[in-house]
Design an enzyme around this catalytic site. Structure first.
Site, PDB file in Angstrom:
ATOM      1  CB  ALA A  56      -0.917  -0.010   1.221  1.00 27.87           C
ATOM      2  CG  PHE A  57       4.841   3.254   2.028  1.00 29.79           C
ATOM      3  CD1 PHE A  57       4.394   3.966   3.131  1.00 29.79           C
ATOM      4  CD2 PHE A  57       5.990   3.684   1.381  1.00 29.79           C
ATOM      5  CE1 PHE A  57       5.080   5.086   3.589  1.00 29.79           C
ATOM      6  CE2 PHE A  57       6.689   4.796   1.827  1.00 29.79           C
ATOM      7  CZ  PHE A  57       6.228   5.501   2.932  1.00 29.79           C
ATOM      8  CB  VAL A  81      -3.053  -1.434   5.576  1.00 24.84           C
ATOM      9  CG1 VAL A  81      -1.900  -1.347   6.587  1.00 24.84           C
ATOM     10  CG2 VAL A  81      -2.653  -0.777   4.265  1.00 24.84           C
ATOM     11  CG  HIS A  88       5.178  -0.252   9.681  1.00 27.48           C
ATOM     12  ND1 HIS A  88       5.517  -1.553   9.888  1.00 27.48           N
ATOM     13  CD2 HIS A  88       5.309  -0.062   8.357  1.00 27.48           C
ATOM     14  CE1 HIS A  88       5.834  -2.125   8.738  1.00 27.48           C
ATOM     15  NE2 HIS A  88       5.708  -1.231   7.787  1.00 27.48           N
ATOM     16  NE  ARG A 127     -14.676  -3.979   6.465  1.00 31.10           N
ATOM     17  CZ  ARG A 127     -14.187  -3.268   7.447  1.00 31.10           C
ATOM     18  NH1 ARG A 127     -13.219  -2.389   7.198  1.00 31.10           N
ATOM     19  NH2 ARG A 127     -14.652  -3.378   8.669  1.00 31.10           N
TER      20      ARG A 127
HETATM   21  N1  INI Z   1       1.671  -3.216   2.987  1.00 31.49           N
HETATM   22  C1  INI Z   1       0.363  -3.465   2.793  1.00 31.49           C
HETATM   23  O1  INI Z   1      -0.154  -3.214   1.686  1.00 31.49           O
HETATM   24  N2  INI Z   1      -0.393  -3.972   3.791  1.00 31.49           N
HETATM   25  C2  INI Z   1       0.138  -4.259   5.029  1.00 31.49           C
HETATM   26  O2  INI Z   1      -0.631  -4.740   5.910  1.00 31.49           O
HETATM   27  C3  INI Z   1       1.516  -4.027   5.253  1.00 31.49           C
HETATM   28  N3  INI Z   1       2.126  -4.373   6.501  1.00 31.49           N
HETATM   29  O3  INI Z   1       1.537  -5.161   7.258  1.00 31.49           O
HETATM   30  O4  INI Z   1       3.211  -3.921   6.829  1.00 31.49           O
HETATM   31  C4  INI Z   1       2.285  -3.482   4.185  1.00 31.49           C
HETATM   32  N4  INI Z   1       3.588  -3.220   4.341  1.00 31.49           N
HETATM   33  C5  INI Z   1       4.472  -3.010   3.213  1.00 31.49           C
HETATM   34  C6  INI Z   1       4.508  -1.581   2.744  1.00 31.49           C
HETATM   35  O5  INI Z   1       3.315  -1.237   2.062  1.00 31.49           O
HETATM   36  C7  INI Z   1       5.660  -1.371   1.758  1.00 31.49           C
HETATM   37  O6  INI Z   1       5.493  -2.192   0.636  1.00 31.49           O
HETATM   38  C8  INI Z   1       7.033  -1.668   2.369  1.00 31.49           C
HETATM   39  O7  INI Z   1       7.198  -0.970   3.594  1.00 31.49           O
HETATM   40  C9  INI Z   1       8.154  -1.225   1.411  1.00 31.49           C
HETATM   41  O8  INI Z   1       8.103   0.190   1.190  1.00 31.49           O
END
Ligand code: INI
Length: 155
Positions: A56-57, A81, A88, A127
């Site tokens: 998601a980031f 997420v 985090h 969902r």
């Molecule tokens: N990314 C998600 O899409 N969902 C999550 O629940 C998640 N957790 O649990 O950490 C998650 N982490 C990865 C993040 O989105 C990045 O891809 C990573 O930090 C690299 O930048």
């Protein structure tokens, strides 16, 4: 009063999907639901492009590249997420949400928020499931409505 018409007619629209691979057992359902609803609204399957990113980031940056390309009438952001799985959560979920909103505002292209933020895997699955919450389909509706509405508002 004049009501501005924004029909859920996807004919001729081009739509970009961005999906996070993290929790892909959720994201694939979201993608499936969004694609099916887009096609049901008249979007040609060839006019739907899907880009996978790590999580998601990363979603907002890929969504921005799609929006800035000028090739899409709307961009749909999908992912999950899940609080129980990450210390985090707030950072990842918060940055995804604000980055997605900013992308729409900065580019003027409708960018839809379909990144689930849930406490448990079960909530996310419910969902995303095409036979239950079908959040992917809801996002497809929002994308087509916003594309049509903005076209009407911009004359
Ligand atoms: N990314 C998600 O899409 N969902 C999550 O629940 C998640 N957790 O649990 O950490 C998650 N982490 C990865 C993040 O989105 C990045 O891809 C990573 O930090 C690299 O930048």
């Amino acid at each position: 009063m004049n009501t501005i018409d924004a029909p859920l007619d996807g004919t001729g629209l081009r739509v970009g999907l961005v999906a996070g691979r993290f929790n892909d057992f959720v994201s694939t359902n979201l993608v499936e639901g969004a694609r099916a609803r887009l096609v049901a609204m008249g979007v040609a399957d060839d006019d739907v492009d899907l880009a996978w990113v790590a999580g998601a980031f990363e979603v907002p940056l890929a969504a921005r590249a799609m929006a800035e390309s000028g090739r899409y009438d709307a961009v749909v952001c999908l992912g999950a997420v899940i609080r129980g799985e990450t210390p985090h959560f707030d950072y990842v979920a918060g940055e995804a949400a604000s980055g997605i909103m900013r992308t729409g505002h900065d580019t003027g292209v409708p960018v839809v928020f379909g990144v689930l933020t849930t406490d448990t895997v079960e909530q996310a699955m419910e969902r995303a499931d095409v036979d239950r919450g079908d959040k992917g389909a809801d996002c497809a509706d929002a994308a087509v409505e916003m594309a049509r509405l903005l076209a009407a508002l911009r004359g």
